[in-house]
Design an enzyme around this catalytic site. Structure first.
Site, PDB file in Angstrom:
ATOM      1  N   GLY A  15     -87.489 -31.068 -59.309  1.00 52.70           N
ATOM      2  CA  GLY A  15     -88.320 -29.893 -59.090  1.00 52.70           C
ATOM      3  C   GLY A  15     -89.564 -30.152 -58.265  1.00 52.70           C
ATOM      4  O   GLY A  15     -90.559 -29.443 -58.416  1.00 52.70           O
ATOM      5  N   SER A  16     -89.510 -31.141 -57.357  1.00 48.67           N
ATOM      6  CA  SER A  16     -90.707 -31.355 -56.531  1.00 48.67           C
ATOM      7  C   SER A  16     -90.916 -30.170 -55.578  1.00 48.67           C
ATOM      8  O   SER A  16     -92.054 -29.807 -55.280  1.00 48.67           O
ATOM      9  CB  SER A  16     -90.634 -32.675 -55.770  1.00 48.67           C
TER      10      SER A  16
ATOM     11  N   ARG B  65     -75.223 -26.085 -57.891  1.00 50.03           N
ATOM     12  CA  ARG B  65     -73.994 -25.299 -58.077  1.00 50.03           C
ATOM     13  C   ARG B  65     -73.825 -24.362 -56.899  1.00 50.03           C
ATOM     14  O   ARG B  65     -74.815 -23.828 -56.395  1.00 50.03           O
ATOM     15  CB  ARG B  65     -74.088 -24.441 -59.345  1.00 50.03           C
ATOM     16  N   LEU B  66     -72.555 -24.174 -56.546  1.00 47.94           N
ATOM     17  CA  LEU B  66     -72.242 -23.206 -55.499  1.00 47.94           C
ATOM     18  C   LEU B  66     -72.448 -21.803 -56.079  1.00 47.94           C
ATOM     19  O   LEU B  66     -72.008 -21.527 -57.193  1.00 47.94           O
ATOM     20  CB  LEU B  66     -70.786 -23.418 -55.081  1.00 47.94           C
TER      21      LEU B  66
ATOM     22  N   ASN C 297     -81.984 -21.239 -49.321  1.00 50.17           N
ATOM     23  CA  ASN C 297     -81.804 -22.596 -49.851  1.00 50.17           C
ATOM     24  C   ASN C 297     -82.486 -23.591 -48.927  1.00 50.17           C
ATOM     25  O   ASN C 297     -82.605 -23.352 -47.730  1.00 50.17           O
ATOM     26  CB  ASN C 297     -80.300 -22.910 -49.923  1.00 50.17           C
TER      27      ASN C 297
ATOM     28  N   HIS D 271     -82.146 -27.583 -47.648  1.00 45.32           N
ATOM     29  CA  HIS D 271     -81.156 -28.675 -47.625  1.00 45.32           C
ATOM     30  C   HIS D 271     -81.732 -29.860 -46.855  1.00 45.32           C
ATOM     31  O   HIS D 271     -82.304 -29.673 -45.770  1.00 45.32           O
ATOM     32  CB  HIS D 271     -79.863 -28.181 -46.978  1.00 45.32           C
TER      33      HIS D 271
HETATM   34  C1  GRF Z   1     -84.203 -31.432 -52.084  1.00 43.11           C
HETATM   35  O1  GRF Z   1     -84.065 -32.528 -51.234  1.00 43.11           O
HETATM   36  C2  GRF Z   1     -83.502 -30.215 -51.524  1.00 43.11           C
HETATM   37  O2  GRF Z   1     -83.455 -30.219 -50.131  1.00 43.11           O
HETATM   38  C3  GRF Z   1     -82.104 -30.361 -52.082  1.00 43.11           C
HETATM   39  O3  GRF Z   1     -82.294 -30.889 -53.363  1.00 43.11           O
HETATM   40  C4  GRF Z   1     -83.488 -31.651 -53.403  1.00 43.11           C
HETATM   41  C5  GRF Z   1     -84.285 -31.160 -54.574  1.00 43.11           C
HETATM   42  O4  GRF Z   1     -85.392 -31.981 -54.821  1.00 43.11           O
HETATM   43  N1  GRF Z   1     -81.402 -29.103 -52.060  1.00 43.11           N
HETATM   44  P1  GRF Z   1     -86.493 -31.539 -55.886  1.00 43.11           P
HETATM   45  O5  GRF Z   1     -85.770 -31.324 -57.212  1.00 43.11           O
HETATM   46  O6  GRF Z   1     -87.144 -30.297 -55.384  1.00 43.11           O
HETATM   47  O7  GRF Z   1     -87.439 -32.703 -55.968  1.00 43.11           O
END
Ligand code: GRF
Length: 189
Positions: free
Chosen positions: A14-15, A90-91, A106, A108
């Site tokens: 959850g950063s 999850r999709l 989202n 990524h």
């Molecule tokens: C991030 O790198 C995001 O791009 C991907 O999952 C990771 C989540 O990191 N979808 P965090 O839990 O927000 O630290």
């Protein structure tokens, strides 16, 4: 312009959720955190930021439709208008896609369309490329295939490991995600 009501979906650390909460002045209120892992670190952050949570275990439901119906109920109860996926593993299925079409984004950790799916950072390291990146996109039924909203390149250094590269990718994510959210809220105000 009215304040939009948004939910963050996350499964892990959850950063990015933390970065969104810290950003301030995003023209939206995060009114719900949806999480599919009882032990996820992001839940501690939700307590810290005083954000209500809906935590579920997919194993307790007969199907994706069944748990997404329950999520949808919670989203409606909280009057959620936008969904920000931030490490939700999850999709997304038709129930949520139809309800939040064009209102779900989202983040990524690659420069899509390169390296979609799991372990995008590891994929880039193994491919020995010199640059990867971060992408923010609308969510559709595919795996990281929706229309791209914003992208930023991140250099891969010769001695990078998954850990060192992840750190630099996260720095970009934490800056880019709040900025894109704010921009979207203004455009949709
Ligand atoms: C991030 O790198 C995001 O791009 C991907 O999952 C990771 C989540 O990191 N979808 P965090 O839990 O927000 O630290």
């Amino acid at each position: 312009m009215s304040m939009k009501r948004a939910a963050v979906f996350a499964s892990g650390t959850g950063s990015n959720f933390g970065a969104i909460m810290e950003a301030g002045e995003l023209d939206c209120d995060i009114v719900l955190l949806v999480c599919d892992k009882q032990e996820a670190k992001v839940l501690e952050k939700a307590v810290y930021y005083d954000v209500p949570t809906f935590v579920f275990d997919a194993k307790n439901y007969d199907s994706k439709e069944a748990y997404e119906m329950e999520i949808l109920k919670q989203l409606h109860k909280a009057k959620v208008e936008w969904i920000f996926l931030a490490g939700y593993m999850r999709l997304i299925g038709p129930i949520l896609l139809n309800a939040y079409e064009g209102k779900m984004i989202n983040i990524h950790p690659s420069y899509l369309p390169a390296y979609p799916g799991k372990d995008a950072i590891g994929q880039a390291i193994r491919a020995q490329v010199t640059s990867t990146g971060v992408t923010i996109h609308y969510v559709d039924e595919g795996m990281d295939t929706g229309t791209i909203i914003a992208q930023e390149r991140v250099e891969v250094l010769p001695d990078d490991t998954v850990e060192t590269l992840s750190e630099r990718i996260h720095e970009v994510e934490h800056r880019l995600y709040p900025r894109v959210i704010k921009q979207l809220m203004i455009e949709n105000g």
